[in-house]
Enzyme design. Structure first.
Site, PDB file in Angstrom:
ATOM      1  N   ASP A 103     -10.147  -5.711   8.571  1.00 29.35           N
ATOM      2  CA  ASP A 103     -11.406  -6.390   8.859  1.00 29.35           C
ATOM      3  C   ASP A 103     -11.243  -7.427   9.966  1.00 29.35           C
ATOM      4  O   ASP A 103     -12.228  -7.870  10.562  1.00 29.35           O
ATOM      5  CB  ASP A 103     -11.934  -7.074   7.592  1.00 29.35           C
ATOM      6  CG  ASP A 103     -10.946  -8.070   6.990  1.00 29.35           C
ATOM      7  OD1 ASP A 103      -9.743  -7.755   6.959  1.00 29.35           O
ATOM      8  OD2 ASP A 103     -11.361  -9.143   6.526  1.00 29.35           O
TER       9      ASP A 103
ATOM     10  N   ASP B 186      12.692   3.133  12.941  1.00 28.41           N
ATOM     11  CA  ASP B 186      12.033   2.109  13.758  1.00 28.41           C
ATOM     12  C   ASP B 186      10.837   2.702  14.499  1.00 28.41           C
ATOM     13  O   ASP B 186      11.004   3.530  15.402  1.00 28.41           O
ATOM     14  CB  ASP B 186      13.056   1.541  14.753  1.00 28.41           C
ATOM     15  CG  ASP B 186      12.491   0.414  15.604  1.00 28.41           C
ATOM     16  OD1 ASP B 186      11.317   0.043  15.420  1.00 28.41           O
ATOM     17  OD2 ASP B 186      13.239  -0.086  16.475  1.00 28.41           O
ATOM     18  N   ILE B 187       9.623   2.248  14.140  1.00 31.74           N
ATOM     19  CA  ILE B 187       8.419   2.800  14.775  1.00 31.74           C
ATOM     20  C   ILE B 187       8.272   2.351  16.228  1.00 31.74           C
ATOM     21  O   ILE B 187       7.463   2.916  16.971  1.00 31.74           O
ATOM     22  CB  ILE B 187       7.142   2.459  13.985  1.00 31.74           C
ATOM     23  CG1 ILE B 187       6.885   0.948  13.971  1.00 31.74           C
ATOM     24  CG2 ILE B 187       7.207   3.021  12.577  1.00 31.74           C
ATOM     25  CD1 ILE B 187       5.509   0.557  13.440  1.00 31.74           C
TER      26      ILE B 187
ATOM     27  N   LEU C 153       0.825  -1.205   0.000  1.00 32.20           N
ATOM     28  CA  LEU C 153       0.000   0.000   0.000  1.00 32.20           C
ATOM     29  C   LEU C 153       0.860   1.255   0.000  1.00 32.20           C
ATOM     30  O   LEU C 153       0.588   2.204  -0.737  1.00 32.20           O
ATOM     31  CB  LEU C 153      -0.939   0.002   1.211  1.00 32.20           C
ATOM     32  CG  LEU C 153      -1.834   1.240   1.363  1.00 32.20           C
ATOM     33  CD1 LEU C 153      -2.729   1.419   0.148  1.00 32.20           C
ATOM     34  CD2 LEU C 153      -2.657   1.142   2.642  1.00 32.20           C
TER      35      LEU C 153
ATOM     36  N   TYR D 293      -3.175 -11.445  15.212  1.00 36.50           N
ATOM     37  CA  TYR D 293      -3.119 -10.321  14.273  1.00 36.50           C
ATOM     38  C   TYR D 293      -4.265  -9.346  14.524  1.00 36.50           C
ATOM     39  O   TYR D 293      -4.063  -8.141  14.682  1.00 36.50           O
ATOM     40  CB  TYR D 293      -3.161 -10.837  12.827  1.00 36.50           C
ATOM     41  CG  TYR D 293      -3.335  -9.758  11.791  1.00 36.50           C
ATOM     42  CD1 TYR D 293      -2.331  -8.825  11.557  1.00 36.50           C
ATOM     43  CD2 TYR D 293      -4.513  -9.661  11.040  1.00 36.50           C
ATOM     44  CE1 TYR D 293      -2.488  -7.819  10.606  1.00 36.50           C
ATOM     45  CE2 TYR D 293      -4.685  -8.669  10.090  1.00 36.50           C
ATOM     46  CZ  TYR D 293      -3.669  -7.758   9.870  1.00 36.50           C
ATOM     47  OH  TYR D 293      -3.834  -6.757   8.931  1.00 36.50           O
TER      48      TYR D 293
END
Length: 294
Positions: free
Chosen positions: A100, A34-35, A11, A123
């Site tokens: 979703d 690095d988040i 994306l 997840y």
């Protein structure tokens, strides 16, 4: 300026392409920042006039997450928390991509944004926690849930099935999970419209293409269009339906994960495309990577 985090993912690559095409100023980062490290994020933002942060980074290996719980938490929970805190400090608006999988899939009509979430795997649970991190930290945010994403960059279901159909006499595909495919080009376009419009109400939105199908339906349409375009040479490959129970995976999948798109279409004054039309755009484009189906 827009800061696009996860700019090299499927994306992120498409958002970057459309930002460039629209001559919109942005800066992109991937694993180089690095988040999970607040200081790394702050150091990168320092001195830049960042007005928007678009977070496309995530741990998306759904099955692997079941055994790689800590790393999934780091990327999907801690990461968004750190980014949201920084956005708060620098007064930037944030767009965060979710899934979703925050729903349990027991429904039978399209899920609306305000319906209760009930993730059933690692997840989904970590992505739900990431949503909460953003919503609890910021006022100026957009959480965009999507599903069944495919795009020109990176591995995805469409490339995989075309290659499988070209190399096997038959393929077996699940026919009891319903959802809607989402072309990354469409989702990227929606994200850019939100940024350009400036007056879209903050909150959570659902965005996929239109329609309600199974993975088996999707595969049959990929086969039909693929043959017409000469991408599938093994025309006699049989697409056999199977149940989820016949194709066990470490992570349980939502049986029904169709998302209602009414809210995003109204907010932007748009009509999202039908999934079949978007599949055709994907397959016909010169950006289609034929190396991935060989």
């Amino acid at each position: 300026m827009i800061w696009l985090i996860g700019c090299k993912g499927m994306l992120g690559t498409e958002i970057a392409r459309q930002l460039t095409e629209n001559k919109i100023d942005y800066v992109g980062t991937d694993i180089n920042v690095d988040i999970t490290n607040p200081k790394a994020l702050a150091d990168f933002a320092n001195g830049k006039k960042i007005e928007w942060i678009v977070n496309c980074s995530a741990y998306t290996a759904v099955d692997k997450a079941e055994s790689d719980i800590e790393f999934a938490k780091k990327l999907n929970e801690e990461g968004p928390w750190n980014i949201a805190n920084l956005a708060n400090q620098i007064h930037a608006k944030m767009i965060h991509i979710s899934t979703d999988y925050v729903f349990d899939g027991t429904g039978s009509s399209p899920y609306k944004e305000d319906m209760p979430i009930a993730p059933i795997g690692v997840y989904g649970k970590t992505k739900a926690a990431g949503e909460a991190s953003v919503a609890q930290t910021l006022n100026e945010y957009y959480i965009i849930r999507t599903a069944w994403l495919y795009g020109w960059a990176g591995k995805n279901f469409v490339y995989t099935m075309i290659k499988a159909m070209n190399t096997h006499d038959s393929v077996k595909v699940v026919n009891d999970q319903k959802g809607t495919p989402t072309f990354a080009g469409d989702l990227a376009g929606v994200i850019i419209k939100i940024i350009q419009k400036q007056d879209v109400p903050y909150g959570t939105y659902h965005c996929t293409d239109l329609g309600e199908i199974t993975w088996w339906d999707f595969t049959n349409e990929i086969k039909k269009q693929g043959i017409e375009l000469g991408l599938i040479t093994n025309k006699d490959c049989v697409v056999n339906p199977c149940s989820t129970d016949e194709y066990p995976t470490p992570a349980k999948r939502p049986a029904y994960s169709v998302l209602s798109k009414a809210k995003i279409q109204k907010a932007l004054g748009i009509s999202l495309p039908d999934w079949k039309d978007s599949l055709a755009v994907f397959l016909k484009s010169p950006l289609f990577d034929k190396g991935r189906i060989e």
